[in-house]
Motif scaffolding. Sequence first.
Motif, PDB file in Angstrom:
ATOM      1  N   GLN A  45       0.673  -1.373  -0.155  1.00  0.00           N
ATOM      2  CA  GLN A  45       0.356  -0.243   0.302  1.00  0.00           C
ATOM      3  C   GLN A  45       1.176   0.967   0.502  1.00  0.00           C
ATOM      4  O   GLN A  45       0.547   2.018  -0.487  1.00  0.00           O
ATOM      5  CB  GLN A  45      -1.242  -0.025   1.386  1.00  0.00           C
ATOM      6  N   GLU A  46       1.911   1.726   1.000  1.00  0.00           N
ATOM      7  CA  GLU A  46       3.123   2.087   0.622  1.00  0.00           C
ATOM      8  C   GLU A  46       3.713   2.133  -0.295  1.00  0.00           C
ATOM      9  O   GLU A  46       3.674   3.699  -0.938  1.00  0.00           O
ATOM     10  CB  GLU A  46       3.705   1.602   2.196  1.00  0.00           C
ATOM     11  N   ARG A  47       3.932   1.046  -0.879  1.00  0.00           N
ATOM     12  CA  ARG A  47       4.735   1.772  -2.768  1.00  0.00           C
ATOM     13  C   ARG A  47       3.702   2.065  -3.495  1.00  0.00           C
ATOM     14  O   ARG A  47       4.479   3.301  -4.660  1.00  0.00           O
ATOM     15  CB  ARG A  47       5.568   0.719  -2.565  1.00  0.00           C
ATOM     16  N   LEU A  48       2.458   1.596  -3.208  1.00  0.00           N
ATOM     17  CA  LEU A  48       2.223   2.223  -4.890  1.00  0.00           C
ATOM     18  C   LEU A  48       1.119   3.389  -4.814  1.00  0.00           C
ATOM     19  O   LEU A  48       1.273   3.993  -5.586  1.00  0.00           O
ATOM     20  CB  LEU A  48       0.505   1.124  -4.902  1.00  0.00           C
ATOM     21  N   ARG A  49       1.195   4.332  -2.548  1.00  0.00           N
ATOM     22  CA  ARG A  49       0.642   5.399  -2.665  1.00  0.00           C
ATOM     23  C   ARG A  49       2.026   6.209  -2.972  1.00  0.00           C
ATOM     24  O   ARG A  49       1.517   7.658  -3.625  1.00  0.00           O
ATOM     25  CB  ARG A  49       0.571   5.391  -1.149  1.00  0.00           C
ATOM     26  N   HIS A  50       3.583   5.836  -2.648  1.00  0.00           N
ATOM     27  CA  HIS A  50       3.997   6.598  -3.247  1.00  0.00           C
ATOM     28  C   HIS A  50       4.174   6.541  -4.560  1.00  0.00           C
ATOM     29  O   HIS A  50       4.382   7.932  -5.274  1.00  0.00           O
ATOM     30  CB  HIS A  50       5.282   6.213  -2.946  1.00  0.00           C
ATOM     31  N   PHE A  51       4.154   5.523  -4.846  1.00  0.00           N
ATOM     32  CA  PHE A  51       4.038   5.469  -6.938  1.00  0.00           C
ATOM     33  C   PHE A  51       3.183   6.875  -7.510  1.00  0.00           C
ATOM     34  O   PHE A  51       3.886   7.177  -8.772  1.00  0.00           O
ATOM     35  CB  PHE A  51       3.500   3.952  -7.589  1.00  0.00           C
ATOM     36  N   ARG A 110      10.840  10.734 -12.531  1.00  0.00           N
ATOM     37  CA  ARG A 110       9.769  10.997 -11.581  1.00  0.00           C
ATOM     38  C   ARG A 110       9.188   9.048 -11.747  1.00  0.00           C
ATOM     39  O   ARG A 110       8.902   9.026 -10.408  1.00  0.00           O
ATOM     40  CB  ARG A 110       7.985  11.640 -11.794  1.00  0.00           C
ATOM     41  N   LEU A 111       9.189   9.524 -12.636  1.00  0.00           N
ATOM     42  CA  LEU A 111       8.394   7.756 -13.261  1.00  0.00           C
ATOM     43  C   LEU A 111       9.822   6.528 -11.715  1.00  0.00           C
ATOM     44  O   LEU A 111       9.028   5.942 -11.165  1.00  0.00           O
ATOM     45  CB  LEU A 111       8.713   6.558 -14.185  1.00  0.00           C
ATOM     46  N   LEU A 112      10.939   7.082 -11.693  1.00  0.00           N
ATOM     47  CA  LEU A 112      11.949   6.339 -11.288  1.00  0.00           C
ATOM     48  C   LEU A 112      11.726   6.623  -9.758  1.00  0.00           C
ATOM     49  O   LEU A 112      12.092   5.299  -8.956  1.00  0.00           O
ATOM     50  CB  LEU A 112      13.591   6.726 -11.989  1.00  0.00           C
ATOM     51  N   PHE A 113      11.310   7.494  -9.189  1.00  0.00           N
ATOM     52  CA  PHE A 113      11.494   8.028  -8.112  1.00  0.00           C
ATOM     53  C   PHE A 113       9.824   7.095  -7.408  1.00  0.00           C
ATOM     54  O   PHE A 113      10.286   6.719  -6.227  1.00  0.00           O
ATOM     55  CB  PHE A 113      11.084   9.348  -8.050  1.00  0.00           C
ATOM     56  N   GLY A 114       9.400   7.533  -8.384  1.00  0.00           N
ATOM     57  CA  GLY A 114       8.015   6.277  -7.315  1.00  0.00           C
ATOM     58  C   GLY A 114       8.486   4.783  -7.723  1.00  0.00           C
ATOM     59  O   GLY A 114       7.413   4.516  -6.537  1.00  0.00           O
ATOM     60  N   LEU A 115       9.507   4.282  -8.214  1.00  0.00           N
ATOM     61  CA  LEU A 115       9.292   2.808  -7.352  1.00  0.00           C
ATOM     62  C   LEU A 115       9.930   2.569  -6.679  1.00  0.00           C
ATOM     63  O   LEU A 115       9.891   1.778  -5.858  1.00  0.00           O
ATOM     64  CB  LEU A 115      10.079   2.389  -9.393  1.00  0.00           C
ATOM     65  N   GLY A 116      10.699   3.935  -5.622  1.00  0.00           N
ATOM     66  CA  GLY A 116      10.970   3.198  -4.886  1.00  0.00           C
ATOM     67  C   GLY A 116      11.950   1.946  -4.214  1.00  0.00           C
ATOM     68  O   GLY A 116      12.218   1.849  -3.201  1.00  0.00           O
ATOM     69  N   ILE A 117      12.758   2.652  -5.075  1.00  0.00           N
ATOM     70  CA  ILE A 117      14.791   1.937  -5.067  1.00  0.00           C
ATOM     71  C   ILE A 117      15.018   1.992  -4.121  1.00  0.00           C
ATOM     72  O   ILE A 117      15.256   3.354  -4.002  1.00  0.00           O
ATOM     73  CB  ILE A 117      15.196   1.908  -6.647  1.00  0.00           C
ATOM     74  N   HIS A 166      17.643   4.692  -2.091  1.00  0.00           N
ATOM     75  CA  HIS A 166      18.883   5.615  -2.467  1.00  0.00           C
ATOM     76  C   HIS A 166      18.539   6.410  -3.675  1.00  0.00           C
ATOM     77  O   HIS A 166      19.128   7.390  -3.597  1.00  0.00           O
ATOM     78  CB  HIS A 166      20.030   4.648  -2.563  1.00  0.00           C
ATOM     79  N   ILE A 167      17.410   5.952  -4.511  1.00  0.00           N
ATOM     80  CA  ILE A 167      16.845   6.994  -5.561  1.00  0.00           C
ATOM     81  C   ILE A 167      15.847   7.820  -4.911  1.00  0.00           C
ATOM     82  O   ILE A 167      14.955   7.241  -5.051  1.00  0.00           O
ATOM     83  CB  ILE A 167      16.829   5.692  -6.265  1.00  0.00           C
ATOM     84  N   GLY A 168      15.919   8.755  -4.702  1.00  0.00           N
ATOM     85  CA  GLY A 168      15.203  10.250  -4.279  1.00  0.00           C
ATOM     86  C   GLY A 168      14.665  10.817  -5.802  1.00  0.00           C
ATOM     87  O   GLY A 168      15.545  10.287  -6.610  1.00  0.00           O
ATOM     88  N   ILE A 169      14.843  11.728  -6.288  1.00  0.00           N
ATOM     89  CA  ILE A 169      14.597  12.561  -6.626  1.00  0.00           C
ATOM     90  C   ILE A 169      15.092  12.873  -7.447  1.00  0.00           C
ATOM     91  O   ILE A 169      16.007  13.380  -8.981  1.00  0.00           O
ATOM     92  CB  ILE A 169      13.069  13.629  -7.000  1.00  0.00           C
ATOM     93  N   VAL A 170      16.355  13.289  -6.541  1.00  0.00           N
ATOM     94  CA  VAL A 170      17.690  14.554  -7.233  1.00  0.00           C
ATOM     95  C   VAL A 170      17.954  12.667  -7.523  1.00  0.00           C
ATOM     96  O   VAL A 170      18.578  13.020  -8.840  1.00  0.00           O
ATOM     97  CB  VAL A 170      18.713  15.342  -5.946  1.00  0.00           C
ATOM     98  N   THR A 171      18.735  11.546  -6.943  1.00  0.00           N
ATOM     99  CA  THR A 171      19.602  10.817  -7.369  1.00  0.00           C
ATOM    100  C   THR A 171      18.947  10.614  -9.480  1.00  0.00           C
ATOM    101  O   THR A 171      19.978  10.718  -9.843  1.00  0.00           O
ATOM    102  CB  THR A 171      19.373   9.867  -6.916  1.00  0.00           C
TER     103      THR A 171
END
Length: 716
Positions: free
Chosen positions: A454-460, A529-536, A538-543
Amino acid sequence: MESLPRTDEEAAAELARLAEQIAHHNRRYHTDDAPEISDAEFDALVRRNGAIEAAFPDLIRADSPSRQIGAAPSGHLSEVAHALPMFSLNNGFSDEDIAEFVGRVRRFLALADDARVPLTAEPKIDGLSCSLRYEQGRLVQALTRGDGRVGEDVTENVRTIADIPATLPADGIGTPDVFEVRGEVYMAKADFAALNARLLAEAADPEKARQFANPRNAAAGSLRQKDASVTASRPLRFLAWGWGEVSVLPGELQTQVIGAIRKLGFPVSDLFTGPVALDEALAQYRRIETQRADLPFDIDGVVYKVDRLDWQDRLGSVGRAPRWAIAHKFPAEKAQTTLERIDIQVGRTGKLTPVARLEPVTVGGVVVTNATLHNADEIARLGVRPGDRVVLQRAGDVIPQIVENLTRDVERELWTFPTHCPVEFGGCGSEAVREEGEVDIRCTGGLICPAQRQERLRHFVSRGALDIEGLGEKTIEEFIALGWVREPADIFHLADHREALLAREGWQEKSVANLLDAIEAKRSPDAARLLFGLGIRHIGIVTARDLLKRLERFEALETLADEIIALRDAMTPALGEEDQKFRNRVDKAIAEHIGIDNIGAAVGNALADFFHEPHNRKVWHDLLAVVSPPPFVVEARESEVSGKTLVFTGSLETLSRDEAKAQAEALGARVAGSVSARTDLVIAGPGAGSKLKKAEELGIAVIDEAAWAQIVAAAR
């Protein structure tokens, strides 16, 4: 502060944890107006991050909190990009911190050690930052800070605040084409108390009455209303402290421009002073601190700014904060209460966070009932158990930090951290483990864990990621329960359930159409944004942005991950090599292969680990079957070094190394720390050694500092 990590591996692991924790608490404070920890506790995390970065500069992460601003907008208001970023401030906690700030300014500007640095000083009001844009003297737009780049449009709401003029007086400073005034929307203490009393009196059921926790939350909640008439009914005020885009600045000093803003009719703090030297600024801090309790609004410190605007321009910013300003925070307040129980929250990355549920206690005028206990090590350090008396520390917001356990009863059994993901708190029962070098304990269930899913999809679908309007937390929860959504790609198949959704309570033709249209609009999402949304990890939006600057194509991330996996598999320990040295050698090879400044092995390993799992590859390929992110395009000022990799070496005589790096990045270039085949240009000053020699061996172009100055001048 606790001792620093001893090895690169330990430092990288802790920096990764801190980046995740600070990003989470930034969202809770700036986006949700529902902080989980106090300002003091948050500041402690930021200080710890800064101390480790200072000790291990090569490990500074691309998504480091030192490079972030605020958090993404909350979601129910339209978002608009700021003409100029709205930075947040670095913090200082002692006179020595402020003296060091002044020292850094001198060093950056190459001033003499005893050169006077004129400062301004003003109270740091605890409200909601807002930017007011005037064109031809008329208010045309008002934005919240948001994440610093994009804010929420609150124009109609701001028009209801009496302190904010709808038009600028022609006899003030003239009528500039554009003038953005920035400041703080706040609620006075007395008005806050009266508002809570009114809400209680108007409630049909007093026990269920909406009550704001503090004036800051009341101001934020009131300004972010969809209905401007609600904002109009709330006693909001405004205090100006700066500016954004201005067609013609009415002065060359901070004091002059603030004076002009006051002349235009905006309230400015009576405690604003400047220009003053360091000792005078610190004296003003003490005067403001003694008046703190009697001020009509909440403050949590004093802000100092370099008065000369030409110096501000040269100093620029680093990451999330300007180099020319700092906040001097006040000490924390303390109280005692009883720890009633310890609950476990399961986050989207699987981290198990213990939360202290407290007997309600008032600290600094705010009633608090919860505090995060961070991790198992923190619980062991404090030795806390349900029933213990604890000391809380608060410095400006709702949830405090537990700093001491007053009950040390050796006969009572210690509270033990769960070894499995707790089902009673929404977990899955999977094994909970602590990875080597980590302090956090994580559920190993991944997407099979209800809490994580739920949290990962909410983040996505969140504002900072894909930003799909209408897919809030409750809607995601509903679709998961129905079995319609288990992974990100399923969101793009929701149209298959259109008729079933229309049959459900609360869904109408219009709301279903709006949701499906919002989903369809994200078929070609921003790649970062798509990459950040996957929640990997250490990969925030800046990374994510930094990775895609190099790769350009979203699909290339899988190739990079495969290359890192192959690199790891190919490397074997040298005869007699210690395990730690081998890991360090592998990490160095990974960082060099990625070849992106400030992105190291932690990010590379996280990317490789993600693609090493077959179920994650399935998630990735399923997603790419339903979305087509366009190539990532970086907006940068055009110059002859745009898109090139530069290396500075030797001594620079007219500017500091930091200023040179800032200039290069502003011209769209990337600055690397070492010379390699990927280097395009080397700027060499006196004393250049091995880097210059390597550049000559590789046939890389080399220029001196004067030639670099000509490149910078030509781009202006």
